[in-house]
Design an enzyme around this catalytic site. Sequence first.
Site, PDB file in Angstrom:
ATOM      1  N   ASN A   8       0.881  -1.170   0.000  1.00  0.00           N
ATOM      2  CA  ASN A   8       0.000   0.000   0.000  1.00  0.00           C
ATOM      3  C   ASN A   8       0.918   1.220   0.000  1.00  0.00           C
ATOM      4  OD1 ASN A   8      -1.803   2.028   0.480  1.00  0.00           O
ATOM      5  ND2 ASN A   8      -2.695   1.118   2.322  1.00  0.00           N
ATOM      6  N   ARG A  92      -2.557  -2.145  -3.471  1.00  0.00           N
ATOM      7  CA  ARG A  92      -3.777  -1.378  -3.246  1.00  0.00           C
ATOM      8  C   ARG A  92      -3.732  -0.134  -4.132  1.00  0.00           C
ATOM      9  NH1 ARG A  92      -5.292   2.737   1.311  1.00  0.00           N
ATOM     10  NH2 ARG A  92      -7.483   2.977   0.816  1.00  0.00           N
ATOM     11  N   HIS A 181     -13.064   2.381   0.245  1.00  0.00           N
ATOM     12  CA  HIS A 181     -13.065   1.307   1.259  1.00  0.00           C
ATOM     13  C   HIS A 181     -13.760   0.065   0.701  1.00  0.00           C
ATOM     14  CE1 HIS A 181     -13.009   4.414   4.801  1.00  0.00           C
ATOM     15  NE2 HIS A 181     -11.768   4.037   4.516  1.00  0.00           N
ATOM     16  N   HIS A 209     -17.807   0.878   8.023  1.00  0.00           N
ATOM     17  CA  HIS A 209     -16.336   0.852   8.171  1.00  0.00           C
ATOM     18  C   HIS A 209     -15.953   2.139   8.890  1.00  0.00           C
ATOM     19  CE1 HIS A 209     -12.100   0.067   6.752  1.00  0.00           C
ATOM     20  NE2 HIS A 209     -12.046   1.343   7.095  1.00  0.00           N
ATOM     21  N   LEU A 210     -15.647   2.022  10.187  1.00  0.00           N
ATOM     22  CA  LEU A 210     -15.374   3.211  10.996  1.00  0.00           C
ATOM     23  C   LEU A 210     -13.926   3.180  11.467  1.00  0.00           C
ATOM     24  CD1 LEU A 210     -18.648   3.111  13.180  1.00  0.00           C
ATOM     25  CD2 LEU A 210     -18.320   4.158  10.926  1.00  0.00           C
ATOM     26  N   GLY A 213     -10.662   7.175   8.490  1.00  0.00           N
ATOM     27  CA  GLY A 213     -11.674   7.465   7.480  1.00  0.00           C
ATOM     28  C   GLY A 213     -12.876   6.583   7.797  1.00  0.00           C
ATOM     29  N   ARG A 242     -11.849  14.344   8.579  1.00  0.00           N
ATOM     30  CA  ARG A 242     -12.591  14.817   7.399  1.00  0.00           C
ATOM     31  C   ARG A 242     -14.021  15.181   7.779  1.00  0.00           C
ATOM     32  NH1 ARG A 242     -11.335   9.652   3.871  1.00  0.00           N
ATOM     33  NH2 ARG A 242      -9.270   9.344   4.784  1.00  0.00           N
ATOM     34  N   PHE A 284     -10.300   8.082  18.873  1.00  0.00           N
ATOM     35  CA  PHE A 284     -11.488   7.931  19.719  1.00  0.00           C
ATOM     36  C   PHE A 284     -11.165   7.548  21.161  1.00  0.00           C
ATOM     37  CE2 PHE A 284     -15.560   8.466  17.483  1.00  0.00           C
ATOM     38  CZ  PHE A 284     -15.033   8.993  16.323  1.00  0.00           C
ATOM     39  N   GLY A 331     -10.947   0.332  13.031  1.00  0.00           N
ATOM     40  CA  GLY A 331     -10.473   0.721  14.371  1.00  0.00           C
ATOM     41  C   GLY A 331     -11.559   1.125  15.353  1.00  0.00           C
ATOM     42  N   VAL A 332     -12.415   2.046  14.957  1.00  0.00           N
ATOM     43  CA  VAL A 332     -13.478   2.510  15.856  1.00  0.00           C
ATOM     44  C   VAL A 332     -14.583   1.455  15.941  1.00  0.00           C
ATOM     45  CG1 VAL A 332     -15.205   4.314  16.246  1.00  0.00           C
ATOM     46  CG2 VAL A 332     -12.944   4.921  15.331  1.00  0.00           C
ATOM     47  N   GLU A 334     -14.558  -1.737  15.487  1.00  0.00           N
ATOM     48  CA  GLU A 334     -14.210  -2.993  16.157  1.00  0.00           C
ATOM     49  C   GLU A 334     -13.977  -2.809  17.654  1.00  0.00           C
ATOM     50  OE1 GLU A 334     -10.932  -4.901  14.050  1.00  0.00           O
ATOM     51  OE2 GLU A 334     -11.845  -4.286  12.161  1.00  0.00           O
ATOM     52  N   ASN A 335     -13.650  -1.570  18.055  1.00  0.00           N
ATOM     53  CA  ASN A 335     -13.202  -1.369  19.441  1.00  0.00           C
ATOM     54  C   ASN A 335     -14.073  -0.476  20.304  1.00  0.00           C
ATOM     55  OD1 ASN A 335     -10.566  -2.794  19.424  1.00  0.00           O
ATOM     56  ND2 ASN A 335     -10.145  -1.350  17.765  1.00  0.00           N
ATOM     57  N   GLU A 385      -7.977  -5.775   5.196  1.00  0.00           N
ATOM     58  CA  GLU A 385      -7.884  -5.399   3.786  1.00  0.00           C
ATOM     59  C   GLU A 385      -6.680  -6.061   3.119  1.00  0.00           C
ATOM     60  OE1 GLU A 385      -8.631  -1.363   5.299  1.00  0.00           O
ATOM     61  OE2 GLU A 385      -9.449  -0.953   3.320  1.00  0.00           O
TER      62      GLU A 385
HETATM   63  P1  ADP Z   1      -7.304   3.744   9.219  1.00  0.00           P
HETATM   64  O1  ADP Z   1      -8.536   4.420   8.716  1.00  0.00           O
HETATM   65  O2  ADP Z   1      -6.149   4.679   9.412  1.00  0.00           O
HETATM   66  O3  ADP Z   1      -6.972   2.430   8.546  1.00  0.00           O
HETATM   67  P2  ADP Z   1      -8.090   2.187  11.553  1.00  0.00           P
HETATM   68  O4  ADP Z   1      -9.191   1.388  10.980  1.00  0.00           O
HETATM   69  O5  ADP Z   1      -6.879   1.491  12.025  1.00  0.00           O
HETATM   70  O6  ADP Z   1      -7.681   3.424  10.681  1.00  0.00           O
HETATM   71  O7  ADP Z   1      -8.700   3.017  12.767  1.00  0.00           O
HETATM   72  C1  ADP Z   1      -7.916   3.908  13.496  1.00  0.00           C
HETATM   73  C2  ADP Z   1      -8.779   4.584  14.545  1.00  0.00           C
HETATM   74  O8  ADP Z   1      -9.427   3.579  15.344  1.00  0.00           O
HETATM   75  C3  ADP Z   1      -7.997   5.407  15.545  1.00  0.00           C
HETATM   76  O9  ADP Z   1      -7.778   6.721  15.090  1.00  0.00           O
HETATM   77  C4  ADP Z   1      -8.903   5.380  16.751  1.00  0.00           C
HETATM   78  O10 ADP Z   1      -9.796   6.469  16.652  1.00  0.00           O
HETATM   79  C5  ADP Z   1      -9.703   4.115  16.627  1.00  0.00           C
HETATM   80  N1  ADP Z   1      -9.353   3.106  17.638  1.00  0.00           N
HETATM   81  C6  ADP Z   1      -8.352   2.210  17.609  1.00  0.00           C
HETATM   82  N2  ADP Z   1      -8.360   1.459  18.744  1.00  0.00           N
HETATM   83  C7  ADP Z   1      -9.388   1.897  19.489  1.00  0.00           C
HETATM   84  C8  ADP Z   1      -9.932   1.542  20.771  1.00  0.00           C
HETATM   85  N3  ADP Z   1      -9.412   0.567  21.505  1.00  0.00           N
HETATM   86  N4  ADP Z   1     -11.020   2.222  21.193  1.00  0.00           N
HETATM   87  C9  ADP Z   1     -11.568   3.198  20.458  1.00  0.00           C
HETATM   88  N5  ADP Z   1     -11.098   3.583  19.252  1.00  0.00           N
HETATM   89  C10 ADP Z   1     -10.032   2.952  18.778  1.00  0.00           C
END
Ligand code: ADP
Length: 397
Positions: A8, A92, A181, A209-210, A213, A242, A284, A331-332, A334-335, A385
Amino acid sequence: MSYVLVINSGSSSIKFQIVDPQAGATDDPMVSGLVEQIGEDNGRLTVKYDGKKVVKQQPIKDHTAGLKLSIDQLERIGMGPTQVDLIAVGHRVVHGGMVFSAPELINDQVVEMIRDLIPLAPLHNPANIDGIDVARELLPNLPHVAVFDTGFFRDLPPAAALYAINAEVAAANQVRRYGFHGTSHEFISQQVPELLGAPANEVNQITLHLGNGASASAIHGGQPIDTTMGLTPLAGLAMGTRCGDIDPGIIFHLARQADMSIDEIDNLLNKQSGVKGLSGVNDFRQLRELIDAGNEDAWLAYNVYIHALRRFIGAYMVALGRVDAISFTAGVGENDTNVRYDALAGLEMYGIEIDEERNQIRSDEPRLISTDNSRVKVFVVPTNEELAIARKAAAFA
Ligand code: ADP
């Protein structure tokens, strides 16, 4: 065992992984690496494998130097292209325009076609092409495959793809909704029918997809019928930095009232807006710390983000008519248990009931977070991905 090198390539960075295309969605890649600050004095290569991490700090002149350094380092740890059974390289590529829907075996002509799409992605496609050129030169005997971020959405229904602007101007400038995405939305959406135990062509779903982006898609029997990102990845949901959907009149207003240039507005809306623009932070985890400490801007930013998310969930429920599943990823998604809960709270009359306990469970696996009574099943499905690209590239080996 055979592997795929997934690349990528960005404007000042190259991310890469060596991936077993047969691996499961939540397996770690054999190696992952990141070349950063290409073209700067403080270049850096980080390679992670086997629970270990190697960091090299040195100026990295250009993409060629970055990829060469990476391959040298891979050889040093016994995982170079001559040491592991590499069968393909997956690249990618951000913008495939109306040209590419499926992954494409790269040759000179395909590179030219990707180059022709530069006006649609002036920051991304040139960097992607750099990565392709360098990798083809260094690994000439492997099939190189381009996988497009827009590909999954190429055949959106016209009513969702066209903007209500002058048709001639739009056509002359390739203005339409492309969506991004796509690799992730496709990867997630393909797992949901399995989780439901239903045939893919009968499942209607919303995928969220959060990440930094963020985008949402409405998928009808496997076919996307709408998605929030547009001509560029700036549209739709409020994101980390954004703005997502705004009144386009704001751009003229800022140009006239604040005397901002097009580049300044571009930077403002892409990098200084979203949750960061409202609160000062885009991660987040930090946002939650600020909220917990009583910071009102952070609370407001969070609510603006959730409001945009709920607005599109509502729109897509209507677009689909019947929704079987809603999935969170990245990231957001899933977590962040709060985001998931607040995105769907109070929608019992629409058949959506989050199970608060299930929602709190932390896991790498795809999982159900709605109640047994919930007519719409809500899932967390980790995205991958790189694995999706590796699988697509392996098909050409
Ligand atoms: P990208 O869009 O850069 O590929 P990701 O899918 O890895 O990003 O998501 C990154 C974002 O996920 C971080 O900026 C953060 O806001 C969020 N994130 C990662 N881990 C956690 C967590 N444990 N709790 C809440 N938010 C998280």
